[in-house]
Every structure is written in C-alpha cells, then in structure tokens.
Design an enzyme around this catalytic site. Structure first.
Site, PDB file in Angstrom:
ATOM      1  N   THR A  48      43.042  34.114  35.237  1.00  0.00           N
ATOM      2  CA  THR A  48      42.363  35.417  35.241  1.00  0.00           C
ATOM      3  C   THR A  48      41.158  35.455  34.308  1.00  0.00           C
ATOM      4  O   THR A  48      40.993  34.613  33.430  1.00  0.00           O
ATOM      5  CB  THR A  48      43.343  36.532  34.824  1.00  0.00           C
ATOM      6  OG1 THR A  48      43.710  36.364  33.456  1.00  0.00           O
ATOM      7  CG2 THR A  48      44.579  36.541  35.700  1.00  0.00           C
ATOM      8  N   ASP A  49      40.372  36.501  34.497  1.00  0.00           N
ATOM      9  CA  ASP A  49      39.280  36.774  33.573  1.00  0.00           C
ATOM     10  C   ASP A  49      39.820  37.673  32.448  1.00  0.00           C
ATOM     11  O   ASP A  49      41.023  37.938  32.392  1.00  0.00           O
ATOM     12  CB  ASP A  49      38.091  37.407  34.310  1.00  0.00           C
ATOM     13  CG  ASP A  49      38.421  38.740  34.978  1.00  0.00           C
ATOM     14  OD1 ASP A  49      39.448  39.374  34.635  1.00  0.00           O
ATOM     15  OD2 ASP A  49      37.650  39.153  35.857  1.00  0.00           O
ATOM     16  N   ALA A  50      38.963  38.154  31.601  1.00  0.00           N
ATOM     17  CA  ALA A  50      39.395  38.959  30.454  1.00  0.00           C
ATOM     18  C   ALA A  50      40.065  40.269  30.877  1.00  0.00           C
ATOM     19  O   ALA A  50      40.833  40.847  30.106  1.00  0.00           O
ATOM     20  CB  ALA A  50      38.208  39.245  29.538  1.00  0.00           C
ATOM     21  N   GLY A  51      39.799  40.704  32.093  1.00  0.00           N
ATOM     22  CA  GLY A  51      40.400  41.942  32.586  1.00  0.00           C
ATOM     23  C   GLY A  51      41.737  41.739  33.282  1.00  0.00           C
ATOM     24  O   GLY A  51      42.326  42.687  33.781  1.00  0.00           O
ATOM     25  N   ILE A  85      42.175  39.951  36.014  1.00  0.00           N
ATOM     26  CA  ILE A  85      41.951  39.810  37.458  1.00  0.00           C
ATOM     27  C   ILE A  85      41.706  38.336  37.760  1.00  0.00           C
ATOM     28  O   ILE A  85      40.985  37.650  37.031  1.00  0.00           O
ATOM     29  CB  ILE A  85      40.735  40.659  37.895  1.00  0.00           C
ATOM     30  CG1 ILE A  85      41.040  42.143  37.647  1.00  0.00           C
ATOM     31  CG2 ILE A  85      40.379  40.403  39.352  1.00  0.00           C
ATOM     32  CD1 ILE A  85      39.844  43.055  37.846  1.00  0.00           C
TER      33      ILE A  85
END
Length: 137
Positions: free
Chosen positions: A15-18, A20
């Site tokens: 995932t990314d920092a969010g 997602i």
C-alpha cells in the site's frame, strides 16, 4: 471456462501511505497468479532458464482497468483464465476480486522466447496441450 483462483492478502508493503494498494502491485499479484497456474500444470520455470531448449515467458503487452481500490488487510483473489493461445503466445484474462467485487480487470499477452537465444519460439507441446484445455478458443 476453467479459472485459476489465487488468493492474495494485502499487506502494508502493498500500500501507499493512505493504506490503498499501489497501482503497480496489482501487476505483481497477477504475475504471481500466472506463475502459480504454471506450477499447477507442472511447468518448472526455474529449470527452463538453464536448459538449451528452455522457454521463458515475457509480458508483451497488458491492458488493465482499475475499478475501485483495495486496501490494507483486504483478502483478494486473482481470477486467471486462458483467453487465447497461439503457438508462441498466450493471452490471459486476469481479474482481481474482493469477494464478488471487481477491483481490477486485465488482459496480459505473454510471448514465449528461447531461454538461450532470447528469440521467439513455440510453447513446448506438452504445456501447449495443457493450456489448450484451459482456453476458450
């Protein structure tokens, strides 16, 4: 039409920092599913790399549509189906699902090359016949 199902759990690294799933990771999930399908057909990609008559599978083109986001902790399934097979190429339809929800829809065209010369070559007959039984052609 036979479909190979490959489970994927989304981890932090996907995932990314969010939280997602990063878009390129869907391609990794799909690659793993194709490799798993070859393993189930008793085709050892690792040994093919060093054989004089060995074959390698290379992505020639792909088309992917992102429908919705997968997130950290999701349990996904990659649905892989042989859409079309030719003597030196295969088109796979691969959909990443969360339950019954379509996350991504993709088509991946794979070319077959000789492991030594890196030139296009035919799929070995035994594997071709196995893949043919999975194809809708």
């Amino acid at each position: 039409m036979p479909i190979n199902l490959f489970p994927v759990r989304v981890f932090w690294e996907d995932t990314d920092a969010g939280g997602i799933v990063y878009h390129a990771n869907y391609l990794k999930f799909m690659e793993r599913a194709r490799s798993d399908l070859l393993c189930q057909l008793n085709f050892d990609q690792n040994s093919e790399r060093t054989r004089e008559d060995g074959v390698l599978f290379v992505v020639a083109s792909l088309d992917i549509a992102y429908r919705t986001a997968a997130v950290l902790g999701d349990n996904l399934t990659v649905h892989t189906r042989v859409e079309k097979i030719r003597r030196a190429s295969i088109i796979f339809e691969q959909n990443v699902m969360r339950g019954n929800e379509l996350i991504t829809a993709g088509h991946v065209r794979i070319g077959v090359i000789n492991a030594v010369s890196m030139q296009p070559t035919a799929i070995p007959d035994e594997l071709y016949n196995k893949l043919q039984t999975l194809s809708q052609d």
